[in-house]
Scaffold this active site. Structure first.
Site, PDB file in Angstrom:
ATOM      1  N   SER A   1      17.827 -11.237  -8.196  1.00  0.00           N
ATOM      2  CA  SER A   1      16.860 -10.534  -9.042  1.00  0.00           C
ATOM      3  C   SER A   1      15.536 -11.291  -9.071  1.00  0.00           C
ATOM      4  CB  SER A   1      17.435 -10.467 -10.454  1.00  0.00           C
ATOM      5  OG  SER A   1      16.462 -10.047 -11.375  1.00  0.00           O
TER       6      SER A   1
ATOM      7  N   LYS B   1      22.010 -15.685 -12.052  1.00  0.00           N
ATOM      8  CA  LYS B   1      21.486 -15.332 -10.725  1.00  0.00           C
ATOM      9  C   LYS B   1      21.013 -16.594  -9.989  1.00  0.00           C
ATOM     10  CE  LYS B   1      22.356 -10.967 -10.974  1.00  0.00           C
ATOM     11  NZ  LYS B   1      23.498 -10.445 -10.212  1.00  0.00           N
TER      12      LYS B   1
ATOM     13  N   TYR C   1      21.614 -14.467 -18.367  1.00  0.00           N
ATOM     14  CA  TYR C   1      21.730 -13.556 -17.221  1.00  0.00           C
ATOM     15  C   TYR C   1      20.935 -14.100 -16.031  1.00  0.00           C
ATOM     16  CZ  TYR C   1      20.688  -9.707 -14.078  1.00  0.00           C
ATOM     17  OH  TYR C   1      20.524  -8.943 -12.941  1.00  0.00           O
TER      18      TYR C   1
HETATM   19  P1  NAD Z   1      25.731  -1.533 -12.824  1.00  0.00           P
HETATM   20  O1  NAD Z   1      26.235  -2.059 -14.113  1.00  0.00           O
HETATM   21  O2  NAD Z   1      25.373  -0.097 -12.734  1.00  0.00           O
HETATM   22  O3  NAD Z   1      26.810  -1.829 -11.668  1.00  0.00           O
HETATM   23  C1  NAD Z   1      27.674  -2.932 -11.695  1.00  0.00           C
HETATM   24  C2  NAD Z   1      29.074  -2.419 -11.442  1.00  0.00           C
HETATM   25  O4  NAD Z   1      29.971  -3.546 -11.411  1.00  0.00           O
HETATM   26  C3  NAD Z   1      29.578  -1.469 -12.521  1.00  0.00           C
HETATM   27  O5  NAD Z   1      30.117  -0.312 -11.925  1.00  0.00           O
HETATM   28  C4  NAD Z   1      30.667  -2.272 -13.254  1.00  0.00           C
HETATM   29  O6  NAD Z   1      31.685  -1.437 -13.731  1.00  0.00           O
HETATM   30  C5  NAD Z   1      31.135  -3.224 -12.155  1.00  0.00           C
HETATM   31  N1  NAD Z   1      31.684  -4.496 -12.641  1.00  0.00           N
HETATM   32  C6  NAD Z   1      31.122  -5.357 -13.525  1.00  0.00           C
HETATM   33  N2  NAD Z   1      31.919  -6.405 -13.728  1.00  0.00           N
HETATM   34  C7  NAD Z   1      33.004  -6.228 -12.927  1.00  0.00           C
HETATM   35  C8  NAD Z   1      34.192  -6.966 -12.692  1.00  0.00           C
HETATM   36  N3  NAD Z   1      34.455  -8.094 -13.356  1.00  0.00           N
HETATM   37  N4  NAD Z   1      35.086  -6.485 -11.807  1.00  0.00           N
HETATM   38  C9  NAD Z   1      34.865  -5.330 -11.152  1.00  0.00           C
HETATM   39  N5  NAD Z   1      33.775  -4.580 -11.340  1.00  0.00           N
HETATM   40  C10 NAD Z   1      32.858  -5.023 -12.220  1.00  0.00           C
HETATM   41  O7  NAD Z   1      24.508  -2.445 -12.373  1.00  0.00           O
HETATM   42  P2  NAD Z   1      23.442  -2.231 -11.219  1.00  0.00           P
HETATM   43  O8  NAD Z   1      22.153  -1.906 -11.858  1.00  0.00           O
HETATM   44  O9  NAD Z   1      23.974  -1.368 -10.173  1.00  0.00           O
HETATM   45  O10 NAD Z   1      23.318  -3.720 -10.707  1.00  0.00           O
HETATM   46  C11 NAD Z   1      24.070  -4.183  -9.603  1.00  0.00           C
HETATM   47  C12 NAD Z   1      23.751  -5.635  -9.345  1.00  0.00           C
HETATM   48  O11 NAD Z   1      22.348  -5.768  -9.132  1.00  0.00           O
HETATM   49  C13 NAD Z   1      24.097  -6.574 -10.487  1.00  0.00           C
HETATM   50  O12 NAD Z   1      24.554  -7.786  -9.941  1.00  0.00           O
HETATM   51  C14 NAD Z   1      22.775  -6.783 -11.189  1.00  0.00           C
HETATM   52  O13 NAD Z   1      22.731  -8.008 -11.856  1.00  0.00           O
HETATM   53  C15 NAD Z   1      21.830  -6.765 -10.004  1.00  0.00           C
HETATM   54  N6  NAD Z   1      20.448  -6.398 -10.365  1.00  0.00           N
HETATM   55  C16 NAD Z   1      20.216  -5.227 -11.040  1.00  0.00           C
HETATM   56  C17 NAD Z   1      18.916  -4.888 -11.383  1.00  0.00           C
HETATM   57  C18 NAD Z   1      18.637  -3.637 -12.173  1.00  0.00           C
HETATM   58  O14 NAD Z   1      17.569  -3.553 -12.793  1.00  0.00           O
HETATM   59  N7  NAD Z   1      19.509  -2.636 -12.190  1.00  0.00           N
HETATM   60  C19 NAD Z   1      17.849  -5.712 -11.008  1.00  0.00           C
HETATM   61  C20 NAD Z   1      18.121  -6.883 -10.298  1.00  0.00           C
HETATM   62  C21 NAD Z   1      19.440  -7.217  -9.980  1.00  0.00           C
HETATM   63  C1  WQD Z   2       9.742  -2.840 -17.742  1.00  0.00           C
HETATM   64  C2  WQD Z   2       8.463  -2.827 -18.570  1.00  0.00           C
HETATM   65  C3  WQD Z   2       8.711  -3.676 -20.807  1.00  0.00           C
HETATM   66  C4  WQD Z   2      11.388  -0.569 -22.241  1.00  0.00           C
HETATM   67  C5  WQD Z   2      14.671  -6.069 -16.437  1.00  0.00           C
HETATM   68  C6  WQD Z   2      15.380  -7.390 -16.397  1.00  0.00           C
HETATM   69  C7  WQD Z   2      15.320  -7.968 -15.007  1.00  0.00           C
HETATM   70  C8  WQD Z   2      15.804  -6.969 -13.966  1.00  0.00           C
HETATM   71  C9  WQD Z   2      15.145  -5.637 -14.119  1.00  0.00           C
HETATM   72  C10 WQD Z   2      18.118  -7.380 -13.479  1.00  0.00           C
HETATM   73  C11 WQD Z   2       8.277  -4.088 -19.396  1.00  0.00           C
HETATM   74  C12 WQD Z   2       8.359  -2.213 -20.825  1.00  0.00           C
HETATM   75  C13 WQD Z   2      10.556  -1.336 -21.434  1.00  0.00           C
HETATM   76  C14 WQD Z   2      10.826   0.147 -23.332  1.00  0.00           C
HETATM   77  C15 WQD Z   2       8.656  -0.702 -22.723  1.00  0.00           C
HETATM   78  N1  WQD Z   2      17.202  -6.722 -14.080  1.00  0.00           N
HETATM   79  N2  WQD Z   2       9.215  -1.398 -21.697  1.00  0.00           N
HETATM   80  N3  WQD Z   2       9.481   0.042 -23.531  1.00  0.00           N
HETATM   81  O1  WQD Z   2      12.093  -6.277 -18.279  1.00  0.00           O
HETATM   82  O2  WQD Z   2      10.890  -5.899 -16.094  1.00  0.00           O
HETATM   83  O3  WQD Z   2      13.319  -6.274 -16.089  1.00  0.00           O
HETATM   84  O4  WQD Z   2      15.250  -5.183 -15.478  1.00  0.00           O
HETATM   85  O5  WQD Z   2      18.049  -8.346 -12.796  1.00  0.00           O
HETATM   86  O6  WQD Z   2      16.095  -9.110 -14.995  1.00  0.00           O
HETATM   87  O7  WQD Z   2      14.779  -8.266 -17.306  1.00  0.00           O
HETATM   88  O8  WQD Z   2      12.449  -4.140 -16.952  1.00  0.00           O
HETATM   89  O9  WQD Z   2      12.604  -1.757 -17.502  1.00  0.00           O
HETATM   90  O10 WQD Z   2      13.189  -3.472 -19.268  1.00  0.00           O
HETATM   91  O11 WQD Z   2      10.831  -3.192 -18.588  1.00  0.00           O
HETATM   92  O12 WQD Z   2       7.460  -0.764 -22.964  1.00  0.00           O
HETATM   93  O13 WQD Z   2      11.527   0.819 -24.082  1.00  0.00           O
HETATM   94  O14 WQD Z   2       8.546  -1.743 -19.507  1.00  0.00           O
HETATM   95  O15 WQD Z   2       8.034  -4.358 -21.812  1.00  0.00           O
HETATM   96  O16 WQD Z   2       6.908  -4.354 -19.418  1.00  0.00           O
HETATM   97  P1  WQD Z   2      12.096  -5.726 -16.931  1.00  0.00           P
HETATM   98  P2  WQD Z   2      12.350  -3.089 -18.109  1.00  0.00           P
END
Ligand code: NAD
Ligand code: WQD
Length: 340
Positions: A126, A155, A151
């Site tokens: 991330s 990562k 969190y």
């Molecule tokens: P998500 O929660 O939709 O998907 C994760 C999946 O993993 C879910 O289906 C959940 O049921 C499963 N899971 C969690 N723990 C588990 C376990 N112990 N055993 C088996 N299954 C398990 O999340 P996502 O948004 O698809 O994110 C996927 C990956 O990408 C994560 O590692 C997250 O940290 C990373 N990531 C997400 C974002 C984002 O904004 N969505 C941004 C950066 C990184």
């Molecule tokens: C985006 C912008 C808020 C909600 C998060 C995690 C990051 C990564 C991606 C996993 C920001 C603003 C948001 C609302 C708002 N995930 N906002 N009102 O914070 O950039 O990142 O998701 O790895 O680790 O921290 O994403 O969508 O929460 O926010 O004004 O109700 O929208 O302040 O500027 P963020 P976000």
């Protein structure tokens, strides 16, 4: 046919990646414990690709189950590891849940990889690993600062674990540092399914427009940005999914230049919160009810990716615009509301 294990493959990004893997001719096995997803997603993937992936409901925290799984599936060509907990605020309240779910599961997987000689792993990292950047756009060589949440720390530690394991074994790994994934598959068969009140901007916007939430709170308009709101790099989830296929192909064809590589996966363009709101209003034709409130603690002012390495070295580039991503997110929101 190459066989890929996708952990968390029923989740938001995982499900879109399974679709792209199947489109590219991979055989997919999904592990998911359904802690943040639903079995319906399997049907959605099958409808899009006309092919049902193998699914094992399994909790990766249960080491004995993981060991058993690999006894049966010891012929995997690679793993894409999505399974993790991802809510930043929850990780502050319950850090041990995050260290257990995001770190133990990785360690158990890597132990089985070693035992069964499975040597290719793509990891979901991330942009959160960068914290508040010193300069923009953020390159992969930017310093990794102290994480702002448990969190984010998981990562950072996960990347270190992978780096160490790759250094001392046959393992090759690519960590993809995602910026802000948004949007849904154009078929509306799969998309984001936040449980409870969405923490992220785009699902909050679409739920507000759909009448599920009364009002969007914009967290601050006094940041040092042109319109005062925070800037992020919003990447369409289908573009992001495709990056995983390319990364896996890179490992399988041994094109990687080191055993542990990292790539930023973003568009390279920053969009402010107001820009996202205005674009959403334009593509949806809906007027959004929002109010500016206090800043959200922990928010970084501006984050967007330098994508040169992903473009030139990985050979991947985001193809979809913010308009397309928000259009797909809105189409998805309307579909799930119609179903309810
Ligand atoms: P998500 O929660 O939709 O998907 C994760 C999946 O993993 C879910 O289906 C959940 O049921 C499963 N899971 C969690 N723990 C588990 C376990 N112990 N055993 C088996 N299954 C398990 O999340 P996502 O948004 O698809 O994110 C996927 C990956 O990408 C994560 O590692 C997250 O940290 C990373 N990531 C997400 C974002 C984002 O904004 N969505 C941004 C950066 C990184
Ligand atoms: C985006 C912008 C808020 C909600 C998060 C995690 C990051 C990564 C991606 C996993 C920001 C603003 C948001 C609302 C708002 N995930 N906002 N009102 O914070 O950039 O990142 O998701 O790895 O680790 O921290 O994403 O969508 O929460 O926010 O004004 O109700 O929208 O302040 O500027 P963020 P976000």
């Amino acid at each position: 046919m190459k066989k890929i294990l996708v952990t968390g493959g029923l989740g938001y990004i995982g499900s879109h990646t399974v679709v792209e893997l199947q489109h590219a001719g991979f055989k997919v096995i999904i592990i998911d414990n359904l802690s943040n997803s639903s079995l319906d997603v399997l049907g959605g993937i099958t409808n899009i690709t006309e092919q049902a992936p193998i699914f094992e409901r399994l909790d990766l925290r249960n080491k004995a189950d993981v060991v058993e799984f690999f006894k049966v599936h010891d012929d995997l060509d690679g793993i894409i590891h999505f399974a993790a907990s991802k809510a930043v605020g929850e990780s502050v309240e319950n850090p041990l849940l995050y260290y257990e779910n995001n770190l133990n599961t990785l360690v158990y997987l890597l132990q089985e990889c070693k035992a069964h000689n499975i040597n290719n792993i793509i990891f979901s990292s991330s942009c959160t690993v960068y914290g508040e950047p010193d300069s923009l756009p953020i390159t992969e060589t930017a310093p990794i600062k102290k994480a702002m949440s448990p969190y984010g720390n998981t990562k950072q530690i996960s990347e270190e674990i992978l780096n160490d394991v790759c250094f001392t074994s046959e393992m090759k790994s690519i960590a993809l540092r995602y910026f802000n994934p948004i949007g849904a598959h154009e078929s509306t068969e799969i998309g984001e399914l936040p449980i409870g009140i969405p923490q992220n901007l785009v699902p909050f916007i679409t739920q507000t427009a759909a009448g599920v939430r009364k009002q969007l709170s914009v967290f601050g308009n006094d940041y040092e940005t042109p319109d005062g709101s925070c800037i992020r790099d919003y990447i369409h989830v289908v573009d992001l999914a495709k990056a995983h296929v390319i990364a896996m192909q890179r490992l399988l064809s041994e094109k990687n230049t080191s055993d542990f590589e990292v790539f930023n996966i973003g568009t390279g363009k920053g969009s402010s919160v107001f820009k996202v709101i205005n674009t959403f209003e334009k593509v949806s034709g809906e007027k959004l009810n929002y109010k500016v409130v206090e800043r959200r603690p922990g928010d970084v002012t501006t984050v967007y990716a330098d994508t040169k390495k992903a473009n030139d070295v990985l050979g991947w580039k985001a193809g979809k615009s913010l308009e397309e991503a928000l259009t797909s997110a809105w189409k998805w929101e309307k579909k799930i509301r119609d179903k309810k």
